[in-house]
Write a protein that holds these residues in place. Structure first.
Motif, PDB file in Angstrom:
ATOM      1  N   MET A   1       0.564  -1.388   0.102  1.00 25.57           N
ATOM      2  CA  MET A   1      -0.025  -0.153   0.062  1.00 25.57           C
ATOM      3  C   MET A   1       0.731   1.060   0.230  1.00 25.57           C
ATOM      4  SD  MET A   1      -2.863   0.578   0.092  1.00 25.57           S
ATOM      5  CE  MET A   1      -4.351   1.811   0.597  1.00 25.57           C
ATOM      6  N   ASN A   2       1.884   1.001   0.737  1.00 24.86           N
ATOM      7  CA  ASN A   2       3.020   2.518   0.426  1.00 24.86           C
ATOM      8  C   ASN A   2       3.162   3.183  -0.557  1.00 24.86           C
ATOM      9  OD1 ASN A   2       2.629   2.226   3.911  1.00 24.86           O
ATOM     10  ND2 ASN A   2       4.861   1.193   3.471  1.00 24.86           N
ATOM     11  N   TRP A   3       3.284   2.283  -1.662  1.00 24.66           N
ATOM     12  CA  TRP A   3       3.584   1.938  -3.285  1.00 24.66           C
ATOM     13  C   TRP A   3       3.260   2.609  -3.935  1.00 24.66           C
ATOM     14  CZ3 TRP A   3       8.757   1.189  -3.213  1.00 24.66           C
ATOM     15  CH2 TRP A   3       9.255   0.231  -3.327  1.00 24.66           C
ATOM     16  N   PHE A   4       1.174   2.241  -3.377  1.00 27.06           N
ATOM     17  CA  PHE A   4       0.809   3.531  -3.926  1.00 27.06           C
ATOM     18  C   PHE A   4       0.619   5.160  -3.659  1.00 27.06           C
ATOM     19  CE2 PHE A   4      -4.116   4.714  -4.653  1.00 27.06           C
ATOM     20  CZ  PHE A   4      -4.164   4.300  -5.328  1.00 27.06           C
ATOM     21  N   ILE A   5       0.673   4.478  -2.024  1.00 22.93           N
ATOM     22  CA  ILE A   5       0.546   5.831  -1.614  1.00 22.93           C
ATOM     23  C   ILE A   5       1.283   7.050  -1.995  1.00 22.93           C
ATOM     24  CG2 ILE A   5       0.183   7.535   0.934  1.00 22.93           C
ATOM     25  CD1 ILE A   5      -1.135   4.724   1.796  1.00 22.93           C
ATOM     26  N   LYS A  22       8.389  -4.082  -8.150  1.00 24.98           N
ATOM     27  CA  LYS A  22       7.569  -3.762  -7.309  1.00 24.98           C
ATOM     28  C   LYS A  22       6.583  -1.967  -7.269  1.00 24.98           C
ATOM     29  CE  LYS A  22       8.064  -4.840  -2.586  1.00 24.98           C
ATOM     30  NZ  LYS A  22       8.317  -5.405  -1.213  1.00 24.98           N
ATOM     31  N   GLU A  23       7.525  -1.808  -6.950  1.00 25.87           N
ATOM     32  CA  GLU A  23       6.991  -0.328  -7.127  1.00 25.87           C
ATOM     33  C   GLU A  23       5.682   0.156  -8.127  1.00 25.87           C
ATOM     34  OE1 GLU A  23       7.446   5.042  -7.310  1.00 25.87           O
ATOM     35  OE2 GLU A  23       8.902   3.645  -7.416  1.00 25.87           O
ATOM     36  N   TYR A  24       6.161  -0.004  -9.629  1.00 19.83           N
ATOM     37  CA  TYR A  24       4.874  -0.052 -10.083  1.00 19.83           C
ATOM     38  C   TYR A  24       3.511  -1.353 -10.338  1.00 19.83           C
ATOM     39  CZ  TYR A  24       3.165  -1.225 -14.809  1.00 19.83           C
ATOM     40  OH  TYR A  24       2.012  -0.640 -15.921  1.00 19.83           O
ATOM     41  N   TRP A  25       3.889  -2.572 -10.153  1.00 20.48           N
ATOM     42  CA  TRP A  25       3.368  -3.510 -10.422  1.00 20.48           C
ATOM     43  C   TRP A  25       2.189  -3.619  -8.619  1.00 20.48           C
ATOM     44  CZ3 TRP A  25       1.866  -5.450 -14.126  1.00 20.48           C
ATOM     45  CH2 TRP A  25       2.815  -5.072 -15.407  1.00 20.48           C
ATOM     46  N   MET A  26       2.691  -3.245  -7.624  1.00 20.99           N
ATOM     47  CA  MET A  26       2.244  -2.957  -6.384  1.00 20.99           C
ATOM     48  C   MET A  26       1.241  -1.363  -6.841  1.00 20.99           C
ATOM     49  SD  MET A  26       2.425  -5.080  -4.571  1.00 20.99           S
ATOM     50  CE  MET A  26       3.583  -4.765  -3.474  1.00 20.99           C
ATOM     51  N   PHE A  27       1.665   0.010  -6.878  1.00 19.32           N
ATOM     52  CA  PHE A  27       0.460   0.815  -7.602  1.00 19.32           C
ATOM     53  C   PHE A  27      -0.583  -0.597  -8.756  1.00 19.32           C
ATOM     54  CE2 PHE A  27      -0.899   3.653 -10.817  1.00 19.32           C
ATOM     55  CZ  PHE A  27      -1.107   4.742 -10.467  1.00 19.32           C
ATOM     56  N   THR A  28      -0.308  -0.848 -10.060  1.00 12.82           N
ATOM     57  CA  THR A  28      -1.235  -0.982 -10.617  1.00 12.82           C
ATOM     58  C   THR A  28      -1.788  -2.281  -9.901  1.00 12.82           C
ATOM     59  OG1 THR A  28       0.249  -1.357 -12.311  1.00 12.82           O
ATOM     60  CG2 THR A  28      -1.148  -2.495 -12.874  1.00 12.82           C
ATOM     61  N   LEU A  29      -1.878  -2.562  -8.933  1.00 11.62           N
ATOM     62  CA  LEU A  29      -2.504  -3.870  -7.951  1.00 11.62           C
ATOM     63  C   LEU A  29      -2.953  -3.325  -7.040  1.00 11.62           C
ATOM     64  CD1 LEU A  29      -3.247  -6.897  -6.689  1.00 11.62           C
ATOM     65  CD2 LEU A  29      -1.025  -6.531  -5.457  1.00 11.62           C
ATOM     66  N   VAL A  30      -3.142  -2.532  -6.535  1.00  8.59           N
ATOM     67  CA  VAL A  30      -3.814  -1.393  -5.649  1.00  8.59           C
ATOM     68  C   VAL A  30      -4.716  -0.684  -6.599  1.00  8.59           C
ATOM     69  CG1 VAL A  30      -3.782   0.609  -4.016  1.00  8.59           C
ATOM     70  CG2 VAL A  30      -2.272  -1.264  -4.434  1.00  8.59           C
ATOM     71  N   PHE A  32      -6.599  -1.446  -9.787  1.00  5.36           N
ATOM     72  CA  PHE A  32      -7.343  -2.652  -9.464  1.00  5.36           C
ATOM     73  C   PHE A  32      -7.718  -2.664  -9.020  1.00  5.36           C
ATOM     74  CE2 PHE A  32      -7.982  -6.891 -10.537  1.00  5.36           C
ATOM     75  CZ  PHE A  32      -8.967  -6.789 -11.827  1.00  5.36           C
ATOM     76  N   LEU A  33      -7.670  -3.181  -7.975  1.00  3.70           N
ATOM     77  CA  LEU A  33      -8.423  -3.883  -6.527  1.00  3.70           C
ATOM     78  C   LEU A  33      -9.181  -2.524  -6.183  1.00  3.70           C
ATOM     79  CD1 LEU A  33      -6.132  -5.348  -4.335  1.00  3.70           C
ATOM     80  CD2 LEU A  33      -7.540  -6.705  -6.073  1.00  3.70           C
ATOM     81  N   ILE A  34      -8.922  -1.407  -6.596  1.00  2.30           N
ATOM     82  CA  ILE A  34      -9.736   0.172  -5.803  1.00  2.30           C
ATOM     83  C   ILE A  34     -10.795   0.154  -6.993  1.00  2.30           C
ATOM     84  CG2 ILE A  34      -9.843   2.780  -6.032  1.00  2.30           C
ATOM     85  CD1 ILE A  34      -7.289   2.693  -4.216  1.00  2.30           C
ATOM     86  N   GLY A  35     -11.042  -0.024  -7.939  1.00  3.51           N
ATOM     87  CA  GLY A  35     -11.647  -0.342  -8.860  1.00  3.51           C
ATOM     88  C   GLY A  35     -12.589  -1.269  -8.896  1.00  3.51           C
ATOM     89  N   LEU A  36     -11.673  -2.582  -8.753  1.00  2.00           N
ATOM     90  CA  LEU A  36     -13.135  -3.726  -8.872  1.00  2.00           C
ATOM     91  C   LEU A  36     -13.573  -3.524  -7.502  1.00  2.00           C
ATOM     92  CD1 LEU A  36     -13.248  -7.033  -9.510  1.00  2.00           C
ATOM     93  CD2 LEU A  36     -12.341  -7.322  -7.856  1.00  2.00           C
ATOM     94  N   ALA A  37     -13.492  -3.085  -6.379  1.00  2.00           N
ATOM     95  CA  ALA A  37     -14.360  -2.798  -4.954  1.00  2.00           C
ATOM     96  C   ALA A  37     -15.152  -1.733  -5.102  1.00  2.00           C
ATOM     97  CB  ALA A  37     -12.919  -3.034  -3.994  1.00  2.00           C
ATOM     98  N   PHE A  62      -6.633   8.446 -11.813  1.00  2.00           N
ATOM     99  CA  PHE A  62      -4.981   8.180 -11.465  1.00  2.00           C
ATOM    100  C   PHE A  62      -4.525   7.818 -12.753  1.00  2.00           C
ATOM    101  CE2 PHE A  62      -7.612   6.406  -7.622  1.00  2.00           C
ATOM    102  CZ  PHE A  62      -6.389   6.749  -7.085  1.00  2.00           C
ATOM    103  N   PHE A  63      -5.024   8.979 -13.476  1.00  2.00           N
ATOM    104  CA  PHE A  63      -3.891   8.803 -14.944  1.00  2.00           C
ATOM    105  C   PHE A  63      -2.754   9.137 -15.360  1.00  2.00           C
ATOM    106  CE2 PHE A  63      -3.288  11.450 -18.596  1.00  2.00           C
ATOM    107  CZ  PHE A  63      -2.956   9.945 -19.719  1.00  2.00           C
ATOM    108  N   LEU A  64      -2.300  10.610 -14.793  1.00  2.00           N
ATOM    109  CA  LEU A  64      -1.099  10.882 -13.965  1.00  2.00           C
ATOM    110  C   LEU A  64       0.140  10.627 -13.330  1.00  2.00           C
ATOM    111  CD1 LEU A  64      -1.381  14.883 -14.071  1.00  2.00           C
ATOM    112  CD2 LEU A  64      -0.757  13.648 -16.467  1.00  2.00           C
ATOM    113  N   PRO A  65      -1.133  10.082 -11.857  1.00  2.00           N
ATOM    114  CA  PRO A  65       0.448   8.878 -11.560  1.00  2.00           C
ATOM    115  C   PRO A  65       0.552   7.519 -12.254  1.00  2.00           C
ATOM    116  CG  PRO A  65      -1.614   9.779 -10.077  1.00  2.00           C
ATOM    117  CD  PRO A  65      -2.072  10.154 -11.886  1.00  2.00           C
ATOM    118  N   SER A  66      -0.527   6.820 -13.496  1.00  2.00           N
ATOM    119  CA  SER A  66       0.203   5.807 -13.554  1.00  2.00           C
ATOM    120  C   SER A  66       0.829   5.931 -14.388  1.00  2.00           C
ATOM    121  CB  SER A  66      -1.171   5.342 -14.396  1.00  2.00           C
ATOM    122  OG  SER A  66      -1.811   4.046 -15.002  1.00  2.00           O
ATOM    123  N   LEU A  67       0.751   7.329 -14.975  1.00  2.00           N
ATOM    124  CA  LEU A  67       1.650   7.498 -16.571  1.00  2.00           C
ATOM    125  C   LEU A  67       2.858   7.923 -15.930  1.00  2.00           C
ATOM    126  CD1 LEU A  67       2.570   7.816 -19.438  1.00  2.00           C
ATOM    127  CD2 LEU A  67       1.164  10.597 -18.743  1.00  2.00           C
TER     128      LEU A  67
END
Length: 118
Positions: A1-5, A22-30, A32-37, A62-67
């Motif tokens: 969660m810290n990577w996402f924050i 790890k930073e990229y994939w943790m951001f992507t996972l969180v 995805f999970l927020i959108g799914l929830a 989340f467009f700019l942080p994702s980019l």
């Protein structure tokens, strides 16, 4: 969660430097999970019409942080951030970018900065 924050707060518009896998994939996972929830919650509450609006707001938020994290991840593999544009090539471009995101970091320093693993 810290990577996402970290990606959403301190690195919101940071296109400089490098990001570990790890930073990229943790951001992507969180992300995805927020959108799914949110999607499941709105479906349970019977608000399917609102689900599309929430989805659009989530994508815009989340467009700019994702980019930014994608560009930093490309930098970590010693590629320019402009490689993000490869997704404009239908189907094949997304596969190529996905492979780049899976690759390991360039060992040592590169022109984009020091190795975040070290």
């Amino acid at each position: 969660m810290n990577w996402f924050i970290s990606c959403v707060t301190t690195n919101y518009l940071n296109f400089q430097g490098r990001a570990r896998r790890k930073e990229y994939w943790m951001f992507t996972l969180v992300y995805f999970l927020i959108g799914l929830a949110l999607g499941i919650l709105l479906k349970i509450l019977g608000m399917q019409g609102l689900a599309k609006l929430v989805q659009v707001i989530l994508i815009l938020a989340f467009f700019l942080p994702s980019l930014a994290v994608t560009v930093r991840r490309l930098h970590d593999t010693n590629r320019s951030g402009w490689w993000c544009l490869i997704t404009m090539v239908p189907f094949l471009g997304s596969i190529i970018l996905f492979i780049f995101m899976l690759l390991d970091s360039t060992p040592g320093d590169n022109k984009y900065g020091v190795n975040p693993k070290e």
